[in-house]
Design a protein around this motif. Structure first.
Motif, PDB file in Angstrom:
ATOM      1  N   ALA A 165     -38.129  -0.792  -4.646  1.00 44.72           N
ATOM      2  CA  ALA A 165     -39.111  -0.663  -5.724  1.00 44.72           C
ATOM      3  C   ALA A 165     -38.551   0.179  -6.861  1.00 44.72           C
ATOM      4  CB  ALA A 165     -40.387  -0.021  -5.184  1.00 44.72           C
ATOM      5  N   ALA A 166     -38.881  -0.247  -8.087  1.00 42.70           N
ATOM      6  CA  ALA A 166     -38.439   0.503  -9.262  1.00 42.70           C
ATOM      7  C   ALA A 166     -39.499   0.442 -10.346  1.00 42.70           C
ATOM      8  CB  ALA A 166     -37.121  -0.062  -9.779  1.00 42.70           C
ATOM      9  N   TRP A 167     -39.423   1.392 -11.263  1.00 42.88           N
ATOM     10  CA  TRP A 167     -40.196   1.350 -12.499  1.00 42.88           C
ATOM     11  C   TRP A 167     -39.223   1.178 -13.648  1.00 42.88           C
ATOM     12  CZ3 TRP A 167     -42.901   6.326 -10.597  1.00 42.88           C
ATOM     13  CH2 TRP A 167     -44.058   5.993  -9.872  1.00 42.88           C
ATOM     14  N   LEU A 168     -39.537   0.259 -14.535  1.00 43.99           N
ATOM     15  CA  LEU A 168     -38.763   0.070 -15.752  1.00 43.99           C
ATOM     16  C   LEU A 168     -39.588   0.548 -16.934  1.00 43.99           C
ATOM     17  CD1 LEU A 168     -36.257  -1.067 -17.255  1.00 43.99           C
ATOM     18  CD2 LEU A 168     -37.480  -3.264 -17.361  1.00 43.99           C
ATOM     19  N   TYR A 169     -39.111   1.581 -17.593  1.00 45.20           N
ATOM     20  CA  TYR A 169     -39.762   2.117 -18.786  1.00 45.20           C
ATOM     21  C   TYR A 169     -39.085   1.486 -20.000  1.00 45.20           C
ATOM     22  CZ  TYR A 169     -41.480   5.921 -15.749  1.00 45.20           C
ATOM     23  OH  TYR A 169     -42.065   6.659 -14.746  1.00 45.20           O
ATOM     24  N   VAL A 170     -39.861   0.765 -20.831  1.00 47.72           N
ATOM     25  CA  VAL A 170     -39.295   0.094 -22.002  1.00 47.72           C
ATOM     26  C   VAL A 170     -40.261   0.192 -23.177  1.00 47.72           C
ATOM     27  CG1 VAL A 170     -37.797  -1.559 -20.803  1.00 47.72           C
ATOM     28  CG2 VAL A 170     -40.223  -2.106 -21.156  1.00 47.72           C
ATOM     29  N   SER A 171     -39.701   0.068 -24.370  1.00 47.24           N
ATOM     30  CA  SER A 171     -40.517  -0.049 -25.577  1.00 47.24           C
ATOM     31  C   SER A 171     -40.092  -1.315 -26.307  1.00 47.24           C
ATOM     32  CB  SER A 171     -40.331   1.178 -26.481  1.00 47.24           C
ATOM     33  OG  SER A 171     -38.980   1.339 -26.828  1.00 47.24           O
ATOM     34  N   ASP A 172     -40.945  -1.775 -27.171  1.00 44.76           N
ATOM     35  CA  ASP A 172     -40.705  -3.041 -27.869  1.00 44.76           C
ATOM     36  C   ASP A 172     -39.875  -2.787 -29.127  1.00 44.76           C
ATOM     37  OD1 ASP A 172     -40.782  -5.679 -28.568  1.00 44.76           O
ATOM     38  OD2 ASP A 172     -42.793  -5.587 -29.449  1.00 44.76           O
ATOM     39  N   THR A 173     -38.616  -2.404 -28.914  1.00 45.14           N
ATOM     40  CA  THR A 173     -37.754  -2.050 -30.051  1.00 45.14           C
ATOM     41  C   THR A 173     -36.420  -2.778 -29.999  1.00 45.14           C
ATOM     42  OG1 THR A 173     -36.936  -0.143 -28.796  1.00 45.14           O
ATOM     43  CG2 THR A 173     -38.775   0.241 -30.309  1.00 45.14           C
TER      44      THR A 173
END
Length: 297
Positions: free
Chosen positions: A20-28
């Motif tokens: 399991a992982a979390w991917l932190y992203v922004s729309d840039t």
């Protein structure tokens, strides 16, 4: 200005086990990415998510994962800590991240803390696709950490290991606490261990303060400090001056061997750097370090 960040649930396979992982992203558009995992027996929701959020708000994608058999990851050997398996998980996580959309694979960074601080040193020495690394209060040396443990604690662990050899004949493994106070039977001992449990584990849904006693043997297999001299990319060593678990003196000896190493001492113990005021100081330093590398051609 802080970026607006989305955290996505992600699964990837490590040697046939779903992690399991979390991917932190922004729309840039394409973002530099930081791959992250926690220390000994800990899980991604134990204040490492706070670091990931800070990095993401500063414009970095973050991939924060749980090792197999721990946290939300799958695996039928629960709470197992195994160096070989964890390094495989790290390598598989990095390789998986490189397949994701909107990730700038030319700007791929690592962040490890405590036991995983040693892991990112190892990976940085062995892989050629890492742009830069942060090793926070890293575990570097077997004997430095072993001799930091009070004699009473060491004796209790040795006796428990001997008992474990017998109970395993009957299909039962003995579990011990990961953290406890000095002279207790625990792998990591510190006067402020309750601070560690309250601050870091208080909001975790998956963490339990236990591990098989055989985990002790993993320390004798592993001395990541020996790779420090082979790390040819920038690495930032965040060293806790009052570290009770990964003694600062030995860490500094290794850190000075890295050709492109940056070293900073924080006036705190091993667990203090996850909370105020050291968290704010350290996370700002880390962001500056990563940003300085992303600006380079």
């Amino acid at each position: 200005m802080a970026q607006e960040v989305t955290r996505k649930d992600i699964w990837f396979s490590s040697e046939g086990t779903d992690c399991a992982a979390w991917l932190y992203v922004s729309d840039t558009g394409k973002q530099p990415v930081i791959v992250m995992a926690h220390g000994l027996g800990s899980t991604r929701d134990m204040r490492l998510d706070a670091f990931a959020s800070s990095f993401a708000e500063a414009g970095f994608a973050c991939f924060l994962f749980d090792y197999r058999n721990n946290g939300d990851s799958k695996g039928d050997k629960r709470y197992r800590v195994n160096v070989k398996e964890q390094l495989e998980d790290w390598n598989n996580a990095v390789d998986f991240v490189k397949t994701l959309d909107n990730i700038d694979t030319d700007r791929l960074f690592l962040f490890g803390t405590s036991f995983s601080g040693g892991h990112v040193m190892t990976l940085s020495a062995k892989r050629n696709d890492i742009r830069g690394t942060i090793a926070q209060c890293p575990y570097t040396d077997t004997f430095a950490s072993v001799f930091a443990v009070p004699a009473v604690t060491s004796l209790k662990l040795v006796l428990t290991l001997c008992a474990d050899c017998v109970t395993r004949l009957f299909g039962h493994k003995i579990m011990v606490p990961l953290a406890g106070k000095p002279n207790e039977r625990a792998l990591m001992v510190a006067e402020n261990y309750t601070y560690y449990l309250d601050l870091m584990a208080g909001n975790s849904k998956t963490f339990r303060n236990i591990t098989p006693v055989e985990t002790v043997l993993e320390f004798f297999k592993y001395r990541p400090g020996k790779y420090a001299k082979d790390i040819r990319t920038p690495i930032y060593y965040a060293v806790c001056a009052k570290d009770e678990v990964a003694p600062a003196k030995k860490t500094l000896e290794y850190a000075k061997q890295s050709p492109l190493g940056t070293i900073k001492l924080y006036d705190c113990g091993h667990f203090d750097i996850y909370g105020s005021p050291y968290f704010e100081e350290a996370s700002a330093d880390y962001i500056n370090f990563f940003q300085s590398l992303t600006a380079q051609k």
